[in-house]
Design a protein around this motif. Structure first.
Motif, short mmCIF file in Angstrom:
data_model
loop_
_atom_site.label_atom_id
_atom_site.label_comp_id
_atom_site.label_asym_id
_atom_site.label_seq_id
_atom_site.Cartn_x
_atom_site.Cartn_y
_atom_site.Cartn_z
N PRO A 104 0.70 7.86 1.85
CA PRO A 104 1.01 9.29 1.88
C PRO A 104 0.52 9.95 3.17
O PRO A 104 -0.67 10.15 3.38
N ALA A 105 1.48 10.32 4.03
CA ALA A 105 1.15 10.92 5.32
C ALA A 105 0.60 12.33 5.15
O ALA A 105 -0.17 12.80 5.97
N GLU A 106 1.01 12.98 4.08
CA GLU A 106 0.55 14.34 3.78
C GLU A 106 0.65 14.52 2.27
O GLU A 106 1.38 13.79 1.61
N ASP A 107 -0.08 15.49 1.74
CA ASP A 107 -0.10 15.57 0.27
C ASP A 107 1.00 16.43 -0.33
O ASP A 107 1.50 16.13 -1.41
N ALA A 108 1.44 17.51 0.38
CA ALA A 108 2.36 18.45 -0.26
C ALA A 108 3.69 17.83 -0.68
O ALA A 108 4.09 17.96 -1.85
N PRO A 109 4.41 17.15 0.20
CA PRO A 109 5.70 16.58 -0.24
C PRO A 109 5.52 15.48 -1.28
O PRO A 109 6.38 15.32 -2.17
N LEU A 169 -0.42 10.72 -11.19
CA LEU A 169 -0.41 9.67 -10.16
C LEU A 169 -1.57 8.73 -10.45
O LEU A 169 -2.74 9.14 -10.42
N ASP A 170 -1.25 7.46 -10.72
CA ASP A 170 -2.29 6.48 -11.07
C ASP A 170 -2.93 5.85 -9.85
O ASP A 170 -4.12 5.54 -9.86
N ALA A 196 -3.36 10.50 5.62
CA ALA A 196 -3.90 11.86 5.62
C ALA A 196 -3.68 12.59 4.29
O ALA A 196 -4.42 13.53 3.97
N GLY A 197 -2.70 12.17 3.50
CA GLY A 197 -2.47 12.81 2.22
C GLY A 197 -3.40 12.34 1.11
O GLY A 197 -3.40 12.91 0.01
N VAL A 239 -6.00 12.52 -4.27
CA VAL A 239 -7.10 12.05 -5.12
C VAL A 239 -7.74 13.24 -5.84
O VAL A 239 -8.03 13.19 -7.04
N ALA A 240 -7.93 14.34 -5.08
CA ALA A 240 -8.54 15.53 -5.69
C ALA A 240 -7.67 16.09 -6.81
O ALA A 240 -8.17 16.51 -7.86
N ARG A 241 -6.37 16.05 -6.60
CA ARG A 241 -5.46 16.66 -7.58
C ARG A 241 -5.20 15.76 -8.79
O ARG A 241 -5.09 16.24 -9.92
N TYR A 242 -5.08 14.45 -8.53
CA TYR A 242 -4.62 13.54 -9.60
C TYR A 242 -5.65 12.50 -10.03
O TYR A 242 -5.43 11.79 -11.01
N GLY A 243 -6.74 12.37 -9.27
CA GLY A 243 -7.72 11.34 -9.60
C GLY A 243 -7.20 9.92 -9.45
O GLY A 243 -7.69 9.00 -10.11
N ALA A 244 -6.20 9.74 -8.57
CA ALA A 244 -5.62 8.41 -8.38
C ALA A 244 -6.62 7.44 -7.77
O ALA A 244 -7.48 7.84 -6.98
N LYS A 245 -6.52 6.17 -8.15
CA LYS A 245 -7.31 5.11 -7.53
C LYS A 245 -6.65 4.70 -6.21
O LYS A 245 -5.43 4.80 -6.06
#
Ligand code: ZN
Ligand code: FE
Length: 241
Positions: free
Chosen positions: A31-36, A48-49, A62-63, A68-74
């Motif tokens: 993920p190059a950025e988080d928004a898209p 998101l797992d 950079a995303g 991780v903050a939003r979804y707690g993904a590993k």
């Protein structure tokens, strides 16, 4: 259980890859950025797992903090690059087998663009996540590794089944095509791929995923017979306009 892979456009020419299992679980690569990426996740169910990373460049990681903050993904990434990647929950090395949403995923050495770059082959889904090693009709710049390392990396990818989907990090195919045709002007498979790429871009579609069979037939970097040839065409591409 097989996965599907869908490109998520990021920045000017990056793709993150959204992986979806039959049961709806999601993972994302690079993920190059988080928004898209978050927008794509929300559209696909809102959870998101897992995040898988091929290499440390900012346009591939950079995303991660925002997701991780939003979804707690590993997060899974290369042990060799642990010092320069976002915090990893699972550090892997070439030869390891990781679990991606229930699918057995082979970790491949993929040095050349960077040292420590890895690729992920999800055989049951015919998916290859190859970051900036192999592009359609091109390969990554040799920023840390050398031509010998890139040659070995491309040879390992060329040995994968032909139907394998090439899910790479950038939409560079049109500019790669302009160079590739100067290397192999008489290659009919390359000519056909260029026509396909022009039509895809004219229709506003991604040119990816490509397939390993298509790259074996049309990509002069994958087709280079030896390290010296790969080194020569990579150097020529670096200054091609
Ligand atoms: Zn890169
Ligand atoms: Fe990149």
């Amino acid at each position: 259980m097989a996965l599907t892979a869908t490109p998520i456009p990021c920045l000017s020419d990056n793709y993150a890859w959204l992986l979806r299992a039959a049961d709806g679980r999601l993972a994302v690569c690079d993920p190059a950025e988080d928004a898209p990426v978050a927008a794509a996740i929300e559209a696909a169910g809102g959870k998101l797992d897992l995040i898988v990373l091929t290499h440390h460049h900012g346009d591939h990681v950079a995303g991660v903090p925002g997701l991780v903050a939003r979804y707690g993904a590993k997060v899974i990434g290369a042990a060799a690059d642990r010092h320069r990647l976002p915090a990893l929950d699972q550090a892997v090395q070439p030869g390891d087998v990781a679990d991606v949403l229930g699918s057995r995923t082979k970790v491949l050495a993929s040095d050349g663009h960077t040292r420590g770059h890895i690729a992920f082959h999800i055989a049951d889904s015919h998916i290859l996540l190859c970051g900036d090693t192999l592009f359609s009709l091109g390969c990554g710049r040799l920023l840390e590794g050398d031509a010998g390392e890139m040659f070995a990396s491309l040879a390992a990818l060329a040995a994968l089944p032909g139907e394998t989907l090439v899910c790479c990090g950038h939409e560079y195919t049109e500019s790669n095509a302009r160079f590739a045709i100067t290397v192999e002007p008489d290659n009919a498979a390359l000519q056909a791929r260029i026509a396909e790429v022009r039509a895809q871009r004219a229709a506003g579609q991604p040119t990816l995923p490509s397939t390993i069979a298509s790259e074996r037939a049309a990509n002069p970097f994958m087709r280079a017979a030896d390290v010296a040839t790969l080194a020569r065409i990579r150097a020529a591409k670096d200054t091609f306009r």
